[in-house]
Write an enzyme that holds these catalytic residues in place. Structure first.
Site, PDB file in Angstrom:
ATOM      1  N   ALA A  66      -5.753  -1.807  -4.453  1.00  0.00           N
ATOM      2  CA  ALA A  66      -5.133  -0.486  -4.633  1.00  0.00           C
ATOM      3  C   ALA A  66      -5.535   0.108  -5.977  1.00  0.00           C
ATOM      4  O   ALA A  66      -5.305  -0.504  -7.015  1.00  0.00           O
ATOM      5  CB  ALA A  66      -3.610  -0.631  -4.558  1.00  0.00           C
ATOM      6  N   ALA A  67      -6.145   1.281  -5.966  1.00  0.00           N
ATOM      7  CA  ALA A  67      -6.555   1.929  -7.212  1.00  0.00           C
ATOM      8  C   ALA A  67      -6.998   3.353  -6.925  1.00  0.00           C
ATOM      9  O   ALA A  67      -7.325   3.699  -5.784  1.00  0.00           O
ATOM     10  CB  ALA A  67      -7.725   1.160  -7.847  1.00  0.00           C
ATOM     11  N   GLY A  76     -23.635  12.534 -13.404  1.00  0.00           N
ATOM     12  CA  GLY A  76     -23.287  11.122 -13.573  1.00  0.00           C
ATOM     13  C   GLY A  76     -23.959  10.168 -12.601  1.00  0.00           C
ATOM     14  O   GLY A  76     -23.722   8.965 -12.669  1.00  0.00           O
ATOM     15  N   ARG A 111     -29.731   3.396  -3.745  1.00  0.00           N
ATOM     16  CA  ARG A 111     -28.487   2.622  -3.837  1.00  0.00           C
ATOM     17  C   ARG A 111     -28.609   1.344  -3.007  1.00  0.00           C
ATOM     18  O   ARG A 111     -29.421   1.253  -2.098  1.00  0.00           O
ATOM     19  CB  ARG A 111     -27.295   3.446  -3.298  1.00  0.00           C
ATOM     20  CG  ARG A 111     -26.947   4.653  -4.146  1.00  0.00           C
ATOM     21  CD  ARG A 111     -26.347   4.237  -5.480  1.00  0.00           C
ATOM     22  NE  ARG A 111     -25.961   5.370  -6.295  1.00  0.00           N
ATOM     23  CZ  ARG A 111     -26.787   5.989  -7.161  1.00  0.00           C
ATOM     24  NH1 ARG A 111     -28.042   5.593  -7.286  1.00  0.00           N
ATOM     25  NH2 ARG A 111     -26.343   6.989  -7.884  1.00  0.00           N
ATOM     26  N   HIS A 161     -18.612   9.743   0.279  1.00  0.00           N
ATOM     27  CA  HIS A 161     -19.698   8.769   0.397  1.00  0.00           C
ATOM     28  C   HIS A 161     -20.792   9.224   1.368  1.00  0.00           C
ATOM     29  O   HIS A 161     -20.522   9.869   2.388  1.00  0.00           O
ATOM     30  CB  HIS A 161     -19.131   7.419   0.850  1.00  0.00           C
ATOM     31  CG  HIS A 161     -18.211   6.821  -0.167  1.00  0.00           C
ATOM     32  ND1 HIS A 161     -16.882   6.614   0.060  1.00  0.00           N
ATOM     33  CD2 HIS A 161     -18.436   6.443  -1.440  1.00  0.00           C
ATOM     34  CE1 HIS A 161     -16.320   6.102  -1.025  1.00  0.00           C
ATOM     35  NE2 HIS A 161     -17.250   5.990  -1.956  1.00  0.00           N
ATOM     36  N   GLY A 209      -4.632   4.920   2.231  1.00  0.00           N
ATOM     37  CA  GLY A 209      -4.662   3.927   3.306  1.00  0.00           C
ATOM     38  C   GLY A 209      -4.029   4.462   4.587  1.00  0.00           C
ATOM     39  O   GLY A 209      -3.415   5.540   4.602  1.00  0.00           O
ATOM     40  N   TYR A 262     -13.490   6.153 -14.330  1.00  0.00           N
ATOM     41  CA  TYR A 262     -13.194   5.176 -13.269  1.00  0.00           C
ATOM     42  C   TYR A 262     -13.766   3.811 -13.645  1.00  0.00           C
ATOM     43  O   TYR A 262     -13.063   2.796 -13.631  1.00  0.00           O
ATOM     44  CB  TYR A 262     -13.788   5.668 -11.936  1.00  0.00           C
ATOM     45  CG  TYR A 262     -13.804   4.597 -10.875  1.00  0.00           C
ATOM     46  CD1 TYR A 262     -12.624   4.071 -10.377  1.00  0.00           C
ATOM     47  CD2 TYR A 262     -15.011   4.099 -10.379  1.00  0.00           C
ATOM     48  CE1 TYR A 262     -12.641   3.070  -9.413  1.00  0.00           C
ATOM     49  CE2 TYR A 262     -15.038   3.108  -9.415  1.00  0.00           C
ATOM     50  CZ  TYR A 262     -13.851   2.599  -8.944  1.00  0.00           C
ATOM     51  OH  TYR A 262     -13.877   1.610  -8.006  1.00  0.00           O
ATOM     52  N   ASP A 297       0.863  -1.186   0.000  1.00  0.00           N
ATOM     53  CA  ASP A 297       0.000   0.000   0.000  1.00  0.00           C
ATOM     54  C   ASP A 297       0.899   1.236   0.000  1.00  0.00           C
ATOM     55  O   ASP A 297       1.899   1.267   0.724  1.00  0.00           O
ATOM     56  CB  ASP A 297      -0.881  -0.006   1.272  1.00  0.00           C
ATOM     57  CG  ASP A 297      -2.089   0.907   1.148  1.00  0.00           C
ATOM     58  OD1 ASP A 297      -3.221   0.396   1.257  1.00  0.00           O
ATOM     59  OD2 ASP A 297      -1.914   2.128   0.943  1.00  0.00           O
TER      60      ASP A 297
END
Ligand code: UFG
Length: 331
Positions: free
Chosen positions: A75-76, A283, A222, A190, A37, A142, A32
Site C-alpha cells: 500500500a502506497a 523525468g 524499459r 502505464h 484497490g 516517489y 487496503d
C-alpha cells in the site's frame, strides 16, 4: 499453514501475491483502503480489512490476532508525476505509513517484512543493466519516499532484528495467466494497458512521449516484468529472511522500446494501436533495465513470463475480457 498480512493486497501487484499465497494454502489478511484497490481483486479465501495502514488503532487491531509470519507491504502512493506536484504528501504518507507498519510488526513479534520498492530509486542511471551496487539517486519524490522507507527498515533490522526484503520492481506488467485478475488503475498511466486500451477502443489513442531519445528507435527503453513473476519473488525471499535482510532489483534483464511494445500489442491483439508522437514526459530516463542476477543466484528465482509476448498476451486477455476492469468482473 503460515499467516501473512498483505497491505495493498487489493491493488495490482499485491493482489497477484495474495492469489499466489492462497493457492499455496496460506492464511492471508489484506489491509487496503480500496482507493486504488478493488474488492473484487481479493479472493474470498482472504480476509479483507478496509482501512488505512497509517491508522494506529487499526494496526493494533490487525496485529492483535495470531502472529503473522511476515508482512508484505504494497500500500502506497505510487504515481511519479503526482509525486512531483505533491512531494511532501508522498514522502510524509509513504514513509510514515510504512514505518508505523514496521513498528507494529516489531511490537507484535513478527520478524519478516517485504517491501514493494521501485526502480525509481536509481533515477537516471549511470549505466545499465542496473544492479544493486548502482548509485541510489531518485529523481522523483516517489522514488525518494521509497528510499527513505528502505533506510528506515535498515535501522529496524539493526536495532530490532526485523529482517526486510526490499524488492525494486522495474516495469510491472501483465495479468494473472488464468485471467482471474489484472491491471485496473484509475488514472491509468502505464504504457501497456494504455496501448491495449487504444487498440480495443476503450481508451483514447496513445501518445508516445518522445521519439528523440538516444536509443535505436528514439523511444524509451524499459524492462517489463510479469506480475506473477514478481509475486513469486516475494515468496522466494521469505526463507532468506530467517538469516538476513536483502535488497534485490527485479526485472527480466531485457529492454524493449515504446515502439517495440506498440508493435507487440498490435501483433498479439491483431489490431492497430492508434498513436501519435508527443513531447517527452518530464523525468523519464532513456533506458531502465535491471540486472536481477543477485536474486536469481540467491533464491533461484527465474521469470516464467520473461518474453514480452507472454506479458502482453496475458494483459491483452485480461483487458479484452474486462474492458472496464473489475467493474466488469463483479457484474
Ligand atoms: N509512455 C508513453 N506514453 C504513455 C505512457 C507511457 O510513451 O501514455 C512511455 C513512457 O514515457 C516510458 C514508457 O512508456 O518511456 C513506460 O512508461 P510507464 O509509465 O508505463 O512506466 P515508467 O517506466 O514511467 O514507470 C515505472 C514504474 C514506476 C517507477 C518508474 C521508475 O511504473 O513505478 O518506472 O522510473 F517509479
Amino acid at each position: 499453514m503460515a499467516r501473512y498480512l498483505v497491505t495493498g493486497g487489493a491493488g495490482y501487484v499485491g493482489s497477484h501475491l495474495v492469489l499466489a499465497l492462497i493457492e499455496r494454502g496460506e492464511e492471508v489478511v489484506v489491509l487496503d483502503n480500496l482507493r486504488q484497490g478493488h474488492r473484487a481483486a481479493v479472493p474470498p479465501e482472504a480476509r479483507l480489512v478496509v482501512g488505512e495502514v497509517g491508522e494506529p488503532a487499526l494496526l493494533r487491531e490487525v496485529f492483535s490476532g495470531p502472529r503473522f509470519d511476515a508482512v508484505f507491504h504494497f500500500a502506497a502512493l505510487s504515481l511519479v508525476g503526482e509525486s512531483m506536484r505533491e512531494p511532501l504528501r508522498y514522502c510524509a504518507e509513504n514513509v510514515a505509513n510504512s514505518l508505523r507498519l514496521a513498528e507494529a510488526a516489531v511490537r507484535a513479534g513478527c520478524r519478516k517484512f517485504v517491501l514493494s520498492s521501485t526502480a525509481a530509486l536509481f533515477g537516471d542511471p549511470e549505466r545499465v543493466p542496473i544492479d544493486e551496487e548502482a548509485r541510489l539517486a531518485p529523481t522523483s519524490a516517489y522514488g525518494e519516499s521509497k528510499l527513505m522507507v528502505e533506510r528506515g527498515l535498515e535501522w529496524a533490522d539493526r536495532v530490532h532484528g526485523l529482517r526486510s526484503a526490499c524488492l525494486r520492481y522495474f516495469n510491472a506488467a501483465g495479468a494473472d495467466p488464468a485471467g482471474r485478475i489484472g491491471e485496473d488503475h484509475e488514472p491509468e498511466t502505464h504504457l501497456i494497458p494504455l496501448a491495449i486500451g487504444a487498440a480495443l477502443g476503450t481508451r483514447p489513442p496513445l501518445t508516445v512521449f518522445g521519439a528523440d531519445y538516444p536509443t535505436p528507435d528514439g523511444t524509451c527503453i524499459r524492462d517489463y516484468v510479469h506480475v506473477s513473476d514478481l509475486a513469486d519473488a516475494h515468496i522466494r525471499v521469505l526463507n532468506l529472511l530467517e538469516e538476513r535482510s536483502v535488497r534485490y532489483n527485479l526485472g527480466n534483464g531485457t529492454g524493449y522500446s515504446v515502439r517495440q511494445v506498440i508493435e507487440t500489442v498490435e501483433r498479439i491483439g491483431g489490431r492497430p494501436v492508434p498513436h501519435s508522437y508527443g513531447p517527452r514526459r518530464a523525468g523519464d530516463p532513456a533506458v531502465l533495465v535491471a540486472s536481477s542476477e543477485r536474486i536469481r543466484r540467491e533464491t533461484g528465482w527465474a521469470p516464467r513470463f520473461g518474453a514480452l509476448d507472454d506479458i502482453v498476451r496475458t494483459a491483452w486477455a485480461w483487458h479484452a475480457a474486462h474492458p472496464r476492469g473489475f467493474a466488469d468482473r463483479s457484474a
